[in-house]
Motif scaffolding. Structure first.
Motif, PDB file in Angstrom:
ATOM      1  N   LEU A  35       0.847  -1.190   0.000  1.00  0.00           N
ATOM      2  CA  LEU A  35       0.000   0.000   0.000  1.00  0.00           C
ATOM      3  C   LEU A  35       0.879   1.235   0.000  1.00  0.00           C
ATOM      4  O   LEU A  35       1.981   1.221   0.548  1.00  0.00           O
ATOM      5  CB  LEU A  35      -0.855   0.054   1.267  1.00  0.00           C
ATOM      6  N   ILE A  36       0.388   2.294  -0.601  1.00  0.00           N
ATOM      7  CA  ILE A  36       0.982   3.606  -0.443  1.00  0.00           C
ATOM      8  C   ILE A  36      -0.005   4.412   0.380  1.00  0.00           C
ATOM      9  O   ILE A  36      -1.175   4.543   0.000  1.00  0.00           O
ATOM     10  CB  ILE A  36       1.240   4.298  -1.802  1.00  0.00           C
ATOM     11  N   VAL A  37       0.444   4.915   1.513  1.00  0.00           N
ATOM     12  CA  VAL A  37      -0.406   5.730   2.372  1.00  0.00           C
ATOM     13  C   VAL A  37       0.061   7.173   2.232  1.00  0.00           C
ATOM     14  O   VAL A  37       1.253   7.462   2.371  1.00  0.00           O
ATOM     15  CB  VAL A  37      -0.352   5.261   3.838  1.00  0.00           C
ATOM     16  N   ALA A  38      -0.891   8.058   1.940  1.00  0.00           N
ATOM     17  CA  ALA A  38      -0.572   9.457   1.674  1.00  0.00           C
ATOM     18  C   ALA A  38      -1.573  10.370   2.362  1.00  0.00           C
ATOM     19  O   ALA A  38      -2.665   9.935   2.749  1.00  0.00           O
ATOM     20  CB  ALA A  38      -0.585   9.719   0.161  1.00  0.00           C
ATOM     21  N   ARG A  39      -1.196  11.630   2.473  1.00  0.00           N
ATOM     22  CA  ARG A  39      -2.134  12.635   2.964  1.00  0.00           C
ATOM     23  C   ARG A  39      -3.271  12.784   1.965  1.00  0.00           C
ATOM     24  O   ARG A  39      -3.060  12.700   0.761  1.00  0.00           O
ATOM     25  CB  ARG A  39      -1.467  14.002   3.040  1.00  0.00           C
ATOM     26  N   SER A  40      -4.452  13.051   2.468  1.00  0.00           N
ATOM     27  CA  SER A  40      -5.528  13.511   1.605  1.00  0.00           C
ATOM     28  C   SER A  40      -5.250  14.978   1.319  1.00  0.00           C
ATOM     29  O   SER A  40      -4.821  15.711   2.213  1.00  0.00           O
ATOM     30  CB  SER A  40      -6.883  13.362   2.300  1.00  0.00           C
ATOM     31  N   HIS A  41      -5.493  15.409   0.099  1.00  0.00           N
ATOM     32  CA  HIS A  41      -5.232  16.808  -0.238  1.00  0.00           C
ATOM     33  C   HIS A  41      -6.386  17.731   0.128  1.00  0.00           C
ATOM     34  O   HIS A  41      -6.241  18.942   0.073  1.00  0.00           O
ATOM     35  CB  HIS A  41      -4.890  16.954  -1.720  1.00  0.00           C
ATOM     36  N   LEU A  46      -5.986  10.218   5.900  1.00  0.00           N
ATOM     37  CA  LEU A  46      -5.006   9.569   5.034  1.00  0.00           C
ATOM     38  C   LEU A  46      -5.745   8.735   4.003  1.00  0.00           C
ATOM     39  O   LEU A  46      -6.866   8.287   4.240  1.00  0.00           O
ATOM     40  CB  LEU A  46      -4.082   8.670   5.863  1.00  0.00           C
ATOM     41  N   VAL A  47      -5.099   8.530   2.866  1.00  0.00           N
ATOM     42  CA  VAL A  47      -5.660   7.697   1.808  1.00  0.00           C
ATOM     43  C   VAL A  47      -4.673   6.567   1.539  1.00  0.00           C
ATOM     44  O   VAL A  47      -3.474   6.803   1.374  1.00  0.00           O
ATOM     45  CB  VAL A  47      -5.919   8.502   0.513  1.00  0.00           C
ATOM     46  N   ALA A  48      -5.180   5.331   1.507  1.00  0.00           N
ATOM     47  CA  ALA A  48      -4.352   4.156   1.237  1.00  0.00           C
ATOM     48  C   ALA A  48      -4.638   3.681  -0.182  1.00  0.00           C
ATOM     49  O   ALA A  48      -5.787   3.392  -0.530  1.00  0.00           O
ATOM     50  CB  ALA A  48      -4.642   3.056   2.245  1.00  0.00           C
ATOM     51  N   TYR A  49      -3.595   3.634  -0.990  1.00  0.00           N
ATOM     52  CA  TYR A  49      -3.687   3.247  -2.384  1.00  0.00           C
ATOM     53  C   TYR A  49      -2.987   1.906  -2.599  1.00  0.00           C
ATOM     54  O   TYR A  49      -1.807   1.774  -2.243  1.00  0.00           O
ATOM     55  CB  TYR A  49      -2.939   4.248  -3.275  1.00  0.00           C
ATOM     56  N   PRO A  50      -3.653   0.927  -3.196  1.00  0.00           N
ATOM     57  CA  PRO A  50      -2.893  -0.229  -3.679  1.00  0.00           C
ATOM     58  C   PRO A  50      -1.895   0.277  -4.729  1.00  0.00           C
ATOM     59  O   PRO A  50      -2.120   1.323  -5.366  1.00  0.00           O
ATOM     60  CB  PRO A  50      -3.956  -1.119  -4.324  1.00  0.00           C
ATOM     61  N   MET A  51      -0.811  -0.410  -4.913  1.00  0.00           N
ATOM     62  CA  MET A  51       0.249   0.058  -5.807  1.00  0.00           C
ATOM     63  C   MET A  51      -0.279   0.406  -7.201  1.00  0.00           C
ATOM     64  O   MET A  51       0.108   1.423  -7.782  1.00  0.00           O
ATOM     65  CB  MET A  51       1.375  -0.967  -5.893  1.00  0.00           C
ATOM     66  N   ARG A  52      -1.168  -0.407  -7.741  1.00  0.00           N
ATOM     67  CA  ARG A  52      -1.714  -0.143  -9.078  1.00  0.00           C
ATOM     68  C   ARG A  52      -2.426   1.212  -9.122  1.00  0.00           C
ATOM     69  O   ARG A  52      -2.258   1.991 -10.060  1.00  0.00           O
ATOM     70  CB  ARG A  52      -2.671  -1.263  -9.482  1.00  0.00           C
ATOM     71  N   GLU A  53      -3.203   1.520  -8.091  1.00  0.00           N
ATOM     72  CA  GLU A  53      -3.927   2.793  -8.042  1.00  0.00           C
ATOM     73  C   GLU A  53      -2.974   3.965  -7.845  1.00  0.00           C
ATOM     74  O   GLU A  53      -3.176   5.049  -8.389  1.00  0.00           O
ATOM     75  CB  GLU A  53      -4.992   2.768  -6.950  1.00  0.00           C
ATOM     76  N   TRP A  54      -1.929   3.756  -7.057  1.00  0.00           N
ATOM     77  CA  TRP A  54      -0.935   4.801  -6.857  1.00  0.00           C
ATOM     78  C   TRP A  54      -0.227   5.125  -8.174  1.00  0.00           C
ATOM     79  O   TRP A  54      -0.030   6.295  -8.502  1.00  0.00           O
ATOM     80  CB  TRP A  54       0.078   4.367  -5.794  1.00  0.00           C
ATOM     81  N   LYS A  55       0.118   4.107  -8.935  1.00  0.00           N
ATOM     82  CA  LYS A  55       0.771   4.335 -10.236  1.00  0.00           C
ATOM     83  C   LYS A  55      -0.160   5.067 -11.192  1.00  0.00           C
ATOM     84  O   LYS A  55       0.287   5.923 -11.963  1.00  0.00           O
ATOM     85  CB  LYS A  55       1.238   3.007 -10.833  1.00  0.00           C
ATOM     86  N   GLY A  79       4.989  13.835  -1.827  1.00  0.00           N
ATOM     87  CA  GLY A  79       6.205  13.975  -1.028  1.00  0.00           C
ATOM     88  C   GLY A  79       6.164  13.259   0.305  1.00  0.00           C
ATOM     89  O   GLY A  79       7.183  12.766   0.780  1.00  0.00           O
ATOM     90  N   ALA A  80       5.000  13.198   0.917  1.00  0.00           N
ATOM     91  CA  ALA A  80       4.883  12.569   2.237  1.00  0.00           C
ATOM     92  C   ALA A  80       4.396  11.121   2.162  1.00  0.00           C
ATOM     93  O   ALA A  80       4.265  10.468   3.192  1.00  0.00           O
ATOM     94  CB  ALA A  80       3.928  13.375   3.116  1.00  0.00           C
ATOM     95  N   ALA A  81       4.120  10.638   0.963  1.00  0.00           N
ATOM     96  CA  ALA A  81       3.588   9.281   0.817  1.00  0.00           C
ATOM     97  C   ALA A  81       4.577   8.246   1.336  1.00  0.00           C
ATOM     98  O   ALA A  81       5.786   8.417   1.249  1.00  0.00           O
ATOM     99  CB  ALA A  81       3.253   9.006  -0.646  1.00  0.00           C
ATOM    100  N   GLN A  82       4.023   7.176   1.862  1.00  0.00           N
ATOM    101  CA  GLN A  82       4.830   6.132   2.497  1.00  0.00           C
ATOM    102  C   GLN A  82       4.394   4.772   1.978  1.00  0.00           C
ATOM    103  O   GLN A  82       3.208   4.473   1.927  1.00  0.00           O
ATOM    104  CB  GLN A  82       4.600   6.230   4.006  1.00  0.00           C
ATOM    105  N   LEU A  94       2.607   3.821  10.602  1.00  0.00           N
ATOM    106  CA  LEU A  94       2.357   5.104   9.957  1.00  0.00           C
ATOM    107  C   LEU A  94       3.368   6.127  10.467  1.00  0.00           C
ATOM    108  O   LEU A  94       3.585   6.238  11.677  1.00  0.00           O
ATOM    109  CB  LEU A  94       0.930   5.574  10.256  1.00  0.00           C
ATOM    110  N   SER A  95       3.955   6.869   9.549  1.00  0.00           N
ATOM    111  CA  SER A  95       4.972   7.842   9.935  1.00  0.00           C
ATOM    112  C   SER A  95       4.365   8.958  10.781  1.00  0.00           C
ATOM    113  O   SER A  95       3.170   9.254  10.684  1.00  0.00           O
ATOM    114  CB  SER A  95       5.623   8.442   8.687  1.00  0.00           C
ATOM    115  N   PRO A  96       5.190   9.587  11.608  1.00  0.00           N
ATOM    116  CA  PRO A  96       4.700  10.713  12.408  1.00  0.00           C
ATOM    117  C   PRO A  96       4.095  11.830  11.556  1.00  0.00           C
ATOM    118  O   PRO A  96       3.099  12.441  11.950  1.00  0.00           O
ATOM    119  CB  PRO A  96       5.946  11.196  13.153  1.00  0.00           C
ATOM    120  N   VAL A  97       4.661  12.094  10.389  1.00  0.00           N
ATOM    121  CA  VAL A  97       4.133  13.138   9.505  1.00  0.00           C
ATOM    122  C   VAL A  97       2.701  12.815   9.086  1.00  0.00           C
ATOM    123  O   VAL A  97       1.820  13.690   9.111  1.00  0.00           O
ATOM    124  CB  VAL A  97       5.047  13.298   8.257  1.00  0.00           C
ATOM    125  N   LEU A  98       2.454  11.574   8.708  1.00  0.00           N
ATOM    126  CA  LEU A  98       1.107  11.183   8.298  1.00  0.00           C
ATOM    127  C   LEU A  98       0.153  11.182   9.489  1.00  0.00           C
ATOM    128  O   LEU A  98      -0.985  11.659   9.383  1.00  0.00           O
ATOM    129  CB  LEU A  98       1.132   9.813   7.626  1.00  0.00           C
TER     130      LEU A  98
END
Length: 143
Positions: A35-41, A46-55, A79-82, A94-98
């Protein structure tokens, strides 16, 4: 497909267990369980993307004309995605930033949204759900 709502507790290290139903969907519908976990804009979650959706998202962003908004999206979201791979217990760290972006405390709420899922602080989720239901009061799908 990710659907349903689930609550879990985050431990002191920032680890939270991805709901079993979401892990099953990830394993059955995607080539790997990354999964790629990123901030919601646009909201404090947070939003969790399977790799295919992240690409797919990255391809869409890369195809956009350069602008201040695109640059801001790249910095704030990409930039903050993990990258997260659930451990044997289904937990991700989950990172402290997220965690800070979503104001995650101990009680964490997961909400499936189709190809993605969201991770919310439980109290923030409750407020958002109330606002969403009020907004949908007169909404017709036209089915």
């Amino acid at each position: 497909m990710f659907q349903g709502e689930f609550s879990n507790n985050m431990d002191d290290k920032g680890r939270v267990s991805i709901p079993a139903a979401f892990r099953d969907a990830l394993n059955s519908c995607h080539a790997d369980n990354t999964l790629i976990v990123a901030r919601s804009h646009n909201s404090p979650n947070l939003v969790a993307y399977p790799m295919r959706e992240w690409k797919r998202l990255l391809a869409r962003v890369n195809a956009m004309q350069p602008s201040k908004q695109v640059a801001a999206f790249r910095r704030a979201v990409i930039g903050a995605a993990q990258e997260c791979i659930p451990d044997r217990q289904g937990r991700v760290l989950l990172s402290p930033v997220l965690r800070e972006h979503a104001s995650l405390s101990r009680a964490v709420h997961f909400a499936g949204t189709g190809e993605l899922f969201e991770i919310w602080d439980s109290e923030a989720w409750s407020r958002q759900l109330d606002a969403d239901l009020a907004l949908l009061q007169d909404f017709e799908l036209g089915l």
